[in-house]
Structures are given as C-alpha cells and as structure tokens.
Enzyme design. Structure first.
Site, PDB file in Angstrom:
ATOM      1  N   GLY A 141       0.808  -1.211   0.000  1.00 16.23           N
ATOM      2  CA  GLY A 141       0.000   0.000   0.000  1.00 16.23           C
ATOM      3  C   GLY A 141       0.844   1.265   0.000  1.00 16.23           C
ATOM      4  CB  SER A 142       2.963   2.763  -1.475  1.00 13.91           C
ATOM      5  OG  SER A 142       2.864   1.855  -2.562  1.00 13.91           O
TER       6      SER A 142
END
Length: 263
Positions: free
Chosen positions: A225-226
């Site tokens: 997640g980013s």
C-alpha cells in the site's frame, strides 16, 4: 471328382479384404510437443516476481510449513497466504508506447490527486509550482515502480517519515519517501517520489545517480500500500484525470510537447 475350394484373393486385390492401415502417430502442434506448448502458455501467463519479494514469500512458505508440522492443519490457508503474497510482488511485462515525448506512469494504481505545487526540497528542482500527479496503489495493485522516460538519473534521496494514509495530500511531505530526479534525453527534469502508506514499511530503490535508464524499466518497489508522485516539467499539461486507472510503464501521464498554453 473332388470339389475344389476357391482361392481367396490376396489382401488388397479386387474382391479381397482391405488391408489394415498402419497406426498413425499423434499430430504435433506446429512441430512442438503439446505438453511443452501448454507449459509455455502457462509460463507466459504468470508474471515473474520482483527479487525484493522472494525473501518474504520464502518466509510465508516457512511459516505455513511450520504450522502444518505443529498442528497437522492449515494447508489450505498456507497455500492461500503464499499465493496472495506472491501476487503482491508480481512484476508483469509492460510495453511502453512509441511516443518519444511521453511521460509514462511510474506505477499501477488510481490517479488520486492532480495539483500545482512547489516540488519538495529533496528533489532539488526549481522552486516554482509545477503539476504533480499522485497515483495511489492499493494492496491489490502491482507494487513495482517504473522509469517514466529514457534518460539519466540525476539524483536519488531517501527521507524517513511517518506512515499516514497515502491518499492524503500531506503524505507527500510527512511520510517516509524516496525521491529521484530523471534528466531526460531532451534535457527536461522529471521528479518521481515513492511514498510509504499506512501498511508500507519498506521502500526499495535499485537505481543510483548517474545510471542510464529506459522508459518502462522497473527501478523500485514499495511493500503493501503506497503512493507515487510524478512532478512534471514547468508548463507541461497532464493527460490524465483524477480517478483514472494507470498502468505503470504504459499509461501516458503527459507529453513534453503539450503545454498548458497548447502545443
């Protein structure tokens, strides 16, 4: 006078029994073994893994094996966890479009923000507002990052920070991140920043200042997640919209020949 038995015509002669045909061999597919051909198709359909994910996949396999040995259960859950982890670190092949001036998306995801901002200090770009395109990566997206254009890496700088939700605007300045500046073959400067999110705890960057790079080439990875920000050269207009899906190494974010005042 003794009766005579009529002679039986030899096989293949008129009135005789047809001669059996010799068995035929299985027909090959284009001269290739069908099993090998099927294996080739499967191999081409399954994307390769990024090297940065192999230790984590191995750890998941080891943990699943330990649970199985200790409890005699959990085979299905272990296989599912291994498959999900491997899918996260997939590195699919991409084909950049033949547009010399195209700035390609550095990541798969969704365009979360398009705004006019002054680039962060670590990019060492002119202190004037430019267009920033922020692509948010969910845990289901491909998490490798790709070079947006042919050129040379001018600088790379890592900054520690917080782990706020990557879709927030202030994540660009507060979160852990890794920034690089790409000098294109035409002399333009493009900034790309990998930003950690709520679940991300590791940013990997495999390029260094001075490296010659190609558009669409994989250069990094963010785990779980980013967000990835792209800073366009001054005056260049974006060609994407908020909410649009991007494919790293293929989607065109902007064209250096198209400015906000027109071509």
């Amino acid at each position: 006078m003794a009766a005579t038995t009529p002679a039986t015509p030899p096989p293949g002669a008129p009135g005789g029994r047809p001669e059996p045909s010799p068995p035929t061999a299985p027909r090959a597919t284009g001269g290739e073994n069908p099993l090998l051909h099927a294996a080739k198709l499967v191999r081409e359909a399954v994307p390769p893994l990024h090297p940065g994910g192999r230790p984590i996949i191995a750890a998941v396999v080891a943990a699943a094996g330990a649970v199985r040995l200790l409890t005699g259960r959990g085979t299905g859950a272990g296989l599912l966890a291994t498959a999900a982890t491997a899918a996260f670190f997939r590195e699919p092949r991409r084909v950049p479009p033949p547009r010399p001036g195209a700035v390609l998306a550095p990541a798969d995801g969704t365009v979360a923000l398009i705004s006019e901002v002054v680039p962060p200090a670590e990019l060492d770009l002119p202190r004037e507002p430019v267009t920033r395109i922020s692509v948010f990566l969910s845990v289901l997206d491909v998490h490798v990052q790709r070079i947006p254009m042919h050129g040379r890496i001018r600088s790379v700088e890592y900054r520690p920070g917080a782990f706020l939700s990557a879709d927030l605007d202030k994540a660009s300045e507060d979160n852990e991140r890794n920034a690089l500046v790409l000098e294109t073959q035409t002399g333009h400067l493009v900034g790309v920043v990998q930003i950690a999110g709520l679940l991300a705890r590791r940013i990997r960057c495999d390029v260094r200042a001075g490296d010659e790079v190609a558009a669409g080439e994989t250069y990094g990875l963010i785990r779980f997640g980013s967000r990835v920000d792209t800073y366009l050269p001054p005056g260049v207009a974006p060609e994407v919209s908020v909410g649009q899906r991007t494919i790293g190494g293929e989607t065109v974010l902007a064209d250096l020949a198209v400015t906000k005042d027109g071509p």
